[in-house]
Design a protein around this motif. Structure first.
Motif, PDB file in Angstrom:
ATOM      1  N   ARG A 261       0.817  -1.220   0.000  1.00  9.69           N
ATOM      2  CA  ARG A 261       0.000   0.000   0.000  1.00  9.69           C
ATOM      3  C   ARG A 261       0.846   1.265   0.000  1.00  9.69           C
ATOM      4  O   ARG A 261       0.425   2.319   0.471  1.00  9.69           O
ATOM      5  N   GLN A 262       2.051   1.143  -0.535  1.00 11.05           N
ATOM      6  CA  GLN A 262       2.926   2.295  -0.688  1.00 11.05           C
ATOM      7  C   GLN A 262       3.366   2.399  -2.141  1.00 11.05           C
ATOM      8  O   GLN A 262       3.445   1.393  -2.857  1.00 11.05           O
TER       9      GLN A 262
ATOM     10  N   TYR B 222       6.410   3.395  -4.602  1.00 10.69           N
ATOM     11  CA  TYR B 222       7.846   3.626  -4.723  1.00 10.69           C
ATOM     12  C   TYR B 222       8.091   4.397  -6.019  1.00 10.69           C
ATOM     13  O   TYR B 222       7.685   3.961  -7.098  1.00 10.69           O
TER      14      TYR B 222
ATOM     15  N   VAL C  60       9.392   7.132  -1.237  1.00  9.49           N
ATOM     16  CA  VAL C  60       8.282   6.261  -0.867  1.00  9.49           C
ATOM     17  C   VAL C  60       7.104   7.140  -0.455  1.00  9.49           C
ATOM     18  O   VAL C  60       7.256   8.034   0.386  1.00  9.49           O
ATOM     19  N   TRP C  61       5.944   6.893  -1.038  1.00  6.35           N
ATOM     20  CA  TRP C  61       4.726   7.644  -0.734  1.00  6.35           C
ATOM     21  C   TRP C  61       3.690   6.684  -0.141  1.00  6.35           C
ATOM     22  O   TRP C  61       3.663   5.505  -0.466  1.00  6.35           O
ATOM     23  N   PHE C  62       2.830   7.217   0.747  1.00  3.64           N
ATOM     24  CA  PHE C  62       1.809   6.399   1.404  1.00  3.64           C
ATOM     25  C   PHE C  62       0.456   7.090   1.312  1.00  3.64           C
ATOM     26  O   PHE C  62       0.360   8.300   1.076  1.00  3.64           O
TER      27      PHE C  62
ATOM     28  N   LEU D 134      -1.837  10.660  -2.020  1.00  2.00           N
ATOM     29  CA  LEU D 134      -0.685  10.154  -1.284  1.00  2.00           C
ATOM     30  C   LEU D 134       0.166  11.292  -0.730  1.00  2.00           C
ATOM     31  O   LEU D 134       0.150  12.416  -1.243  1.00  2.00           O
TER      32      LEU D 134
ATOM     33  N   ARG E 242       6.724   9.939   2.336  1.00  2.00           N
ATOM     34  CA  ARG E 242       7.273   9.557   3.632  1.00  2.00           C
ATOM     35  C   ARG E 242       8.599  10.277   3.823  1.00  2.00           C
ATOM     36  O   ARG E 242       9.609   9.916   3.242  1.00  2.00           O
TER      37      ARG E 242
END
Length: 290
Positions: A71-72, A74, A83-85, A95, A98
């Motif tokens: 669920r991230q 790259y 890296v985004w969440f 998103l 991070r």
């Protein structure tokens, strides 16, 4: 795709992509030759609202590839990775980056990026093969493989795939210019070559697949030479009726320039899988030593 029919995306905000992944109900793209990221409307790949845009500003250069894992998102540049969440942002890009995870390793070829069993795998900017589960990439390629990859003039035509068979998880890296396919077994943590025997030339060459896909717990293999598709099957002993010729080379025995005597050699093989008649009815093993 709507009702099983392909439809062209005509939204003016969709400006083409150099990479595309699906995550949490959205399609994410990298806009070519830029740091820009965009995503579609939720569950609608034909709608691309103009507000759903962000920039991978911490990268040293343009976005060249994407991967969705755990669920991230790259986001790969050639020298670094973000890296985004999913921060459930109420408007705009869904998103958030991070800020606690910045990866000072990029990717030298977007076609080497794969995901498998909660891992992200790729060839980094040093041409090392790395995998990552949390916050830090780990090199999985060996020193000889690293040296080999770094010594190549170009890896632009390299491509990769992942598959599962026999209870093992595999990453496949093909180098068409070198006529080689390297395989990494995550279960045994060992590398080997996966080659295709060309009967016409009586030579090994890189494996027949151009891509491998999972469908209903099966591995579908797409032929690089034709529009054919195959099923990867452990009980089949040919590559589309062509013989599978295997070569097993042991490690060199070394004792600081002293003579070594080998009094016994034991080879273990599975027997009983030869054909009843014709080619393959009399399997042979050949041994050479020096």
């Amino acid at each position: 795709v709507a009702t099983g029919v392909l439809a062209e995306v005509t939204d003016v905000n969709f400006t083409g992509s150099s990479a595309l992944v699906y995550l949490d109900g959205y399609f994410f793209i990298a806009v070519p030759n830029s740091l820009t990221l965009k995503h579609s409307a939720q569950q609608d790949g034909t709608s691309w609202p103009s507000a759903n845009t962000a920039s991978a500003d911490s990268l040293h250069d343009n976005v060249i590839g994407l991967a969705a894992n755990n669920r991230q998102l790259y986001v790969f540049g050639s020298k670094s990775t973000e890296v985004w969440f999913n921060n459930t942002n109420p408007s705009g890009f869904v998103l958030s980056r991070r800020d606690d995870t910045y990866i000072d390793r990029g990717c030298c070829n977007a076609k080497t990026i794969q995901t498998l069993n909660n891992l992200v795998i790729w060839m980094d900017d040093n041409r090392y093969i790395v995998s990552m589960t949390t916050d830090k990439p780990e090199t999985i390629s060996t020193e000889p493989i690293n040296a080999y990859l770094m010594g190549l003039n170009s890896i632009e035509d390299a491509y990769s795939s992942t598959f599962i068979t026999g209870g093992h998880w595999f990453y496949a890296l093909t180098l068409p210019s070198e006529d080689l396919t390297f395989i990494y077994d995550f279960t045994t943590k060992m590398w080997f070559k996966w080659m295709y025997w060309n009967q016409g030339t009586a030579q090994h060459e890189h494996h027949l697949f151009s891509a491998i896909a999972k469908f209903k717990q099966r591995c579908l293999v797409f032929d690089r030479q034709s529009p054919k598709m195959y099923l990867l099957d452990e009980t089949s002993y040919t590559d589309n009726s062509q013989p599978i010729v295997r070569v097993d080379i042991t490690q060199p025995l070394y004792d600081e320039f002293n003579w070594i005597s080998v009094g016994r050699l034991e080879i273990k093989v599975e027997t009983g899988v030869g054909l009843a008649t014709g080619q393959g009815s009399d399997p042979q093993i050949m041994l050479s030593y020096s």
